[in-house]
Enzyme design. Structure first.
Site, PDB file in Angstrom:
ATOM      1  N   SER A 137       0.937  -1.217   0.094  1.00  0.00           N
ATOM      2  CA  SER A 137      -0.026   0.053  -0.036  1.00  0.00           C
ATOM      3  C   SER A 137       0.918   1.129  -0.067  1.00  0.00           C
ATOM      4  O   SER A 137       0.435   2.107  -0.439  1.00  0.00           O
ATOM      5  CB  SER A 137      -0.977  -0.117   1.176  1.00  0.00           C
ATOM      6  N   ARG A 282     -34.174 -23.989 -11.097  1.00  0.00           N
ATOM      7  CA  ARG A 282     -34.199 -24.737  -9.831  1.00  0.00           C
ATOM      8  C   ARG A 282     -35.452 -24.826  -9.160  1.00  0.00           C
ATOM      9  O   ARG A 282     -36.150 -23.818  -9.097  1.00  0.00           O
ATOM     10  CB  ARG A 282     -33.187 -24.231  -8.968  1.00  0.00           C
ATOM     11  N   ILE A 351     -27.686 -18.607  -3.958  1.00  0.00           N
ATOM     12  CA  ILE A 351     -29.038 -19.000  -4.713  1.00  0.00           C
ATOM     13  C   ILE A 351     -28.760 -20.138  -5.188  1.00  0.00           C
ATOM     14  O   ILE A 351     -29.748 -20.875  -5.387  1.00  0.00           O
ATOM     15  CB  ILE A 351     -29.062 -17.725  -5.807  1.00  0.00           C
ATOM     16  N   GLU A 377      -4.139  -3.101  -7.133  1.00  0.00           N
ATOM     17  CA  GLU A 377      -4.329  -1.690  -7.652  1.00  0.00           C
ATOM     18  C   GLU A 377      -4.992  -0.901  -6.704  1.00  0.00           C
ATOM     19  O   GLU A 377      -5.878   0.226  -6.840  1.00  0.00           O
ATOM     20  CB  GLU A 377      -4.700  -1.588  -9.073  1.00  0.00           C
ATOM     21  N   GLU A 381      -9.301  -0.097   1.476  1.00  0.00           N
ATOM     22  CA  GLU A 381      -9.266   1.017   2.491  1.00  0.00           C
ATOM     23  C   GLU A 381      -8.128   2.271   2.076  1.00  0.00           C
ATOM     24  O   GLU A 381      -8.449   3.295   2.465  1.00  0.00           O
ATOM     25  CB  GLU A 381      -8.119   0.310   3.581  1.00  0.00           C
TER      26      GLU A 381
HETATM   27  C1  FAD Z   1      -3.058 -11.541  -7.598  1.00  0.00           C
HETATM   28  C2  FAD Z   1      -2.401 -10.309  -7.387  1.00  0.00           C
HETATM   29  C3  FAD Z   1      -2.085  -9.526  -8.692  1.00  0.00           C
HETATM   30  C4  FAD Z   1      -1.016  -8.536  -8.355  1.00  0.00           C
HETATM   31  N1  FAD Z   1      -0.602  -7.766  -9.420  1.00  0.00           N
HETATM   32  C5  FAD Z   1       0.279  -7.064  -9.393  1.00  0.00           C
HETATM   33  C6  FAD Z   1       1.189  -6.398 -10.117  1.00  0.00           C
HETATM   34  O1  FAD Z   1       1.018  -6.664 -11.680  1.00  0.00           O
HETATM   35  N2  FAD Z   1       1.989  -5.513  -9.914  1.00  0.00           N
HETATM   36  C7  FAD Z   1       2.261  -4.875  -8.841  1.00  0.00           C
HETATM   37  O2  FAD Z   1       3.220  -3.861  -8.636  1.00  0.00           O
HETATM   38  N3  FAD Z   1       1.441  -5.315  -7.777  1.00  0.00           N
HETATM   39  C8  FAD Z   1       0.633  -6.332  -7.838  1.00  0.00           C
HETATM   40  N4  FAD Z   1      -0.187  -6.593  -6.780  1.00  0.00           N
HETATM   41  C9  FAD Z   1       0.172  -6.231  -5.572  1.00  0.00           C
HETATM   42  C10 FAD Z   1      -1.141  -5.354  -5.035  1.00  0.00           C
HETATM   43  O3  FAD Z   1      -1.450  -4.232  -5.807  1.00  0.00           O
HETATM   44  C11 FAD Z   1      -0.919  -5.229  -3.495  1.00  0.00           C
HETATM   45  O4  FAD Z   1      -1.112  -6.582  -2.829  1.00  0.00           O
HETATM   46  C12 FAD Z   1      -1.848  -4.429  -2.805  1.00  0.00           C
HETATM   47  O5  FAD Z   1      -1.359  -2.922  -3.180  1.00  0.00           O
HETATM   48  C13 FAD Z   1      -1.490  -4.323  -1.282  1.00  0.00           C
HETATM   49  O6  FAD Z   1      -0.322  -4.477  -0.764  1.00  0.00           O
HETATM   50  P1  FAD Z   1       0.047  -5.367   0.372  1.00  0.00           P
HETATM   51  O7  FAD Z   1      -0.347  -6.803  -0.258  1.00  0.00           O
HETATM   52  O8  FAD Z   1       1.325  -5.352   0.653  1.00  0.00           O
HETATM   53  O9  FAD Z   1      -0.795  -5.425   1.690  1.00  0.00           O
HETATM   54  P2  FAD Z   1      -0.629  -4.285   2.572  1.00  0.00           P
HETATM   55  O10 FAD Z   1      -0.069  -2.817   2.244  1.00  0.00           O
HETATM   56  O11 FAD Z   1       0.303  -4.783   3.827  1.00  0.00           O
HETATM   57  O12 FAD Z   1      -1.875  -3.978   3.403  1.00  0.00           O
HETATM   58  C14 FAD Z   1      -2.463  -5.143   4.443  1.00  0.00           C
HETATM   59  C15 FAD Z   1      -3.900  -4.344   4.947  1.00  0.00           C
HETATM   60  O13 FAD Z   1      -3.713  -3.097   5.523  1.00  0.00           O
HETATM   61  C16 FAD Z   1      -4.127  -2.078   5.062  1.00  0.00           C
HETATM   62  N5  FAD Z   1      -3.613  -0.794   4.934  1.00  0.00           N
HETATM   63  C17 FAD Z   1      -2.236  -0.623   4.594  1.00  0.00           C
HETATM   64  N6  FAD Z   1      -2.074   0.573   4.715  1.00  0.00           N
HETATM   65  C18 FAD Z   1      -3.179   1.467   5.064  1.00  0.00           C
HETATM   66  C19 FAD Z   1      -3.373   2.456   5.459  1.00  0.00           C
HETATM   67  N7  FAD Z   1      -2.646   3.640   5.440  1.00  0.00           N
HETATM   68  N8  FAD Z   1      -4.793   3.041   5.953  1.00  0.00           N
HETATM   69  C20 FAD Z   1      -5.661   1.797   5.836  1.00  0.00           C
HETATM   70  N9  FAD Z   1      -5.553   0.727   5.748  1.00  0.00           N
HETATM   71  C21 FAD Z   1      -4.271   0.410   5.260  1.00  0.00           C
HETATM   72  C22 FAD Z   1      -4.551  -2.537   3.540  1.00  0.00           C
HETATM   73  O14 FAD Z   1      -5.563  -2.105   2.845  1.00  0.00           O
HETATM   74  C23 FAD Z   1      -4.745  -4.214   3.922  1.00  0.00           C
HETATM   75  O15 FAD Z   1      -6.068  -4.480   4.360  1.00  0.00           O
HETATM   76  C24 FAD Z   1      -1.009  -7.974  -7.063  1.00  0.00           C
HETATM   77  C25 FAD Z   1      -1.408  -8.504  -5.945  1.00  0.00           C
HETATM   78  C26 FAD Z   1      -2.169  -9.804  -6.337  1.00  0.00           C
HETATM   79  C27 FAD Z   1      -2.614 -10.491  -4.917  1.00  0.00           C
END
Ligand code: FAD
Length: 394
Positions: A137, A282, A351, A377, A381
């Protein structure tokens, strides 16, 4: 599709493209989706079909052999494709993030070298490498570095990216990294503002693709880590000035967010269509379950959620096309559409009763797939953070 579709009027051209992609999704994409999910294999022949339709050049400018799609067209294509398979739509939207970066930030030579092929054949497949194991994030916390080597006029990339869509099938990546200064005056540990983006072909030495993630849904989409181990690229492959990379990433992602929101609408619409057809067939208590008021109300709520989400997507497109600041609108669309996707797919499983919990019916896959739209993306949050900033005028 179920019921009349709500949304601001499309132009004849936009409607024609939507119809074309809906037909392709119904005939070529949806029939392959269950097997692709089960075997966790990306359907490459579907990708070739997308290229034949010109969709791999969706966001490539016309002068480079692409479609040069406006936001609304981008959205309707994403919705129609996700109605067939979210994994395929996701792969295409990430390819489009890469082509958009190249089109906007590349040199004329880079555009000429890469874009026509990426548009016309869909190869090489594009990747967008922003996220890292410890920076999701908040990508400003990234630790991938790019050190300039004056002797060779190259940058040397080191670090690790995570969750990269098209990781195994991709041929060229847009990679975000912090520029480390040779003299130690403000290095990657001391400043957040030296992030920039690089164009990195996947066959460059030191570009190492990690293992494929095993995921809840979107299983046909290829998600991997990528490690950069002294990965050298010519200095000209730096696409933005140091310090301009993150704002460029956010701009690209705001456009992309509309696509993800549209995909969420497509998944929700697919689940609604399945629920409508199942409820009609159904029978329980000697009548179709579609005659039971509780089921009818569920379908009414699902249909309203899909329409509301689609309208938010169209509004974000309208603002983008009018040249307005559409960041908040894109976040509203992504937030509400992804929430609609998870709730509508959940109700569609309900359903279907016990059958909905089996792989025999598509709603099981749609339910698993939908969840990702609330995460990638920018999580829900983060979307709410952006929307709240808009409310408070910050
Ligand atoms: C299947 C898949 C495909 C993807 N493809 C790509 C890709 O092609 N390229 C790429 O670069 N990335 C990609 N991603 C990464 C994706 O964009 C990130 O997983 C996402 O941005 C969240 O980051 P994180 O997983 O590190 O979660 P974290 O940032 O660790 O977040 C964990 C939790 O904390 C919350 N949180 C964190 N900060 C805050 C805040 N300031 N306020 C409130 N809540 C917060 C989040 O909302 C979440 O609920 C992909 C992810 C998946 C699962």
């Amino acid at each position: 599709m179920t019921g009349a579709r709500v949304g601001s009027a499309l132009t004849d051209e936009q409607a024609a493209i939507r119809d074309l992609v809906e037909e392709f999704a119904a005939e070529e994409v949806r029939p392959t989706a269950a097997a692709a999910d089960e075997t966790e294999t990306f359907p490459e022949d579907v990708w070739d079909g997308l290229a034949e339709l010109g969709l791999t050049g969706l966001t490539v400018p016309e002068e480079h052999g692409g479609f040069g799609a406006d936001e609304t067209t981008y959205a309707v294509v994403n919705e129609a494709l996700a109605h067939g398979s979210l994994a395929v739509a996701t792969a295409l939207s990430v390819h489009c993030l890469a082509t958009s970066c190249l089109a906007e930030f590349g040199t004329d030579e880079q555009r000429e070298t890469w874009l026509p092929e990426m548009a016309e054949t869909g190869r090489p497949v594009g990747m967008f490498c922003l996220s890292e194991p410890h920076a999701g994030s908040n990508p400003a916390e990234m630790s991938t570095t790019a050190t300039y080597d004056a002797d060779t006029d190259e940058y040397v990339l080191n670090g690790e990216k995570q969750w990269i869509t098209n990781g195994r099938r991709g041929g060229v990546a847009i990679v975000f990294a912090k520029v480390a200064r040779e003299d130690g005056d403000g290095g990657p540990d001391e400043t957040d503002d030296a992030i920039t983006q690089f164009l990195v072909p996947a066959d460059t030495d030191g570009f190492e693709v990690g293992k494929k993630e095993e995921k809840l849904g979107l299983r046909a989409s290829d998600t991997t880590g990528i490690t950069f181990d002294d990965c050298r690229v010519p200095a000209e492959n730096r696409l933005t000035e140091p310090g301009k990379g993150l704002s460029a990433a956010f701009r690209t992602l705001t456009e992309g967010r509309i696509g993800i929101a549209a995909q969420a609408v497509g998944v929700a619409q697919a689940a609604l269509d399945e629920a409508e057809s199942y409820a009609t067939e159904r029978e329980q208590f000697d009548r179709p379950i579609a005659d039971i008021q509780t089921i009818r109300h569920k379908v009414a709520e699902m249909s309203t959620d899909v329409s509301a989400a689609r309208l938010l997507v169209r509004e974000a497109c309208r603002q983008a096309e009018a040249g307005e600041d559409y960041r908040v609108a894109a976040s509203k669309a992504k937030y509400r559409a992804s929430e609609a996707a998870t709730s509508v797919t959940n109700e569609a499983v309900q359903i279907h009763g016990g059958y909905g919990y089996t792989t025999e019916f598509d709603v099981e896959r749609l339910y698993r797939d939908a969840k990702i739209t609330e995460i990638y993306e920018g999580t829900t949050e983060i979307q709410k953070t952006i929307i709240a900033r808009g409310v408070f005028g910050e």
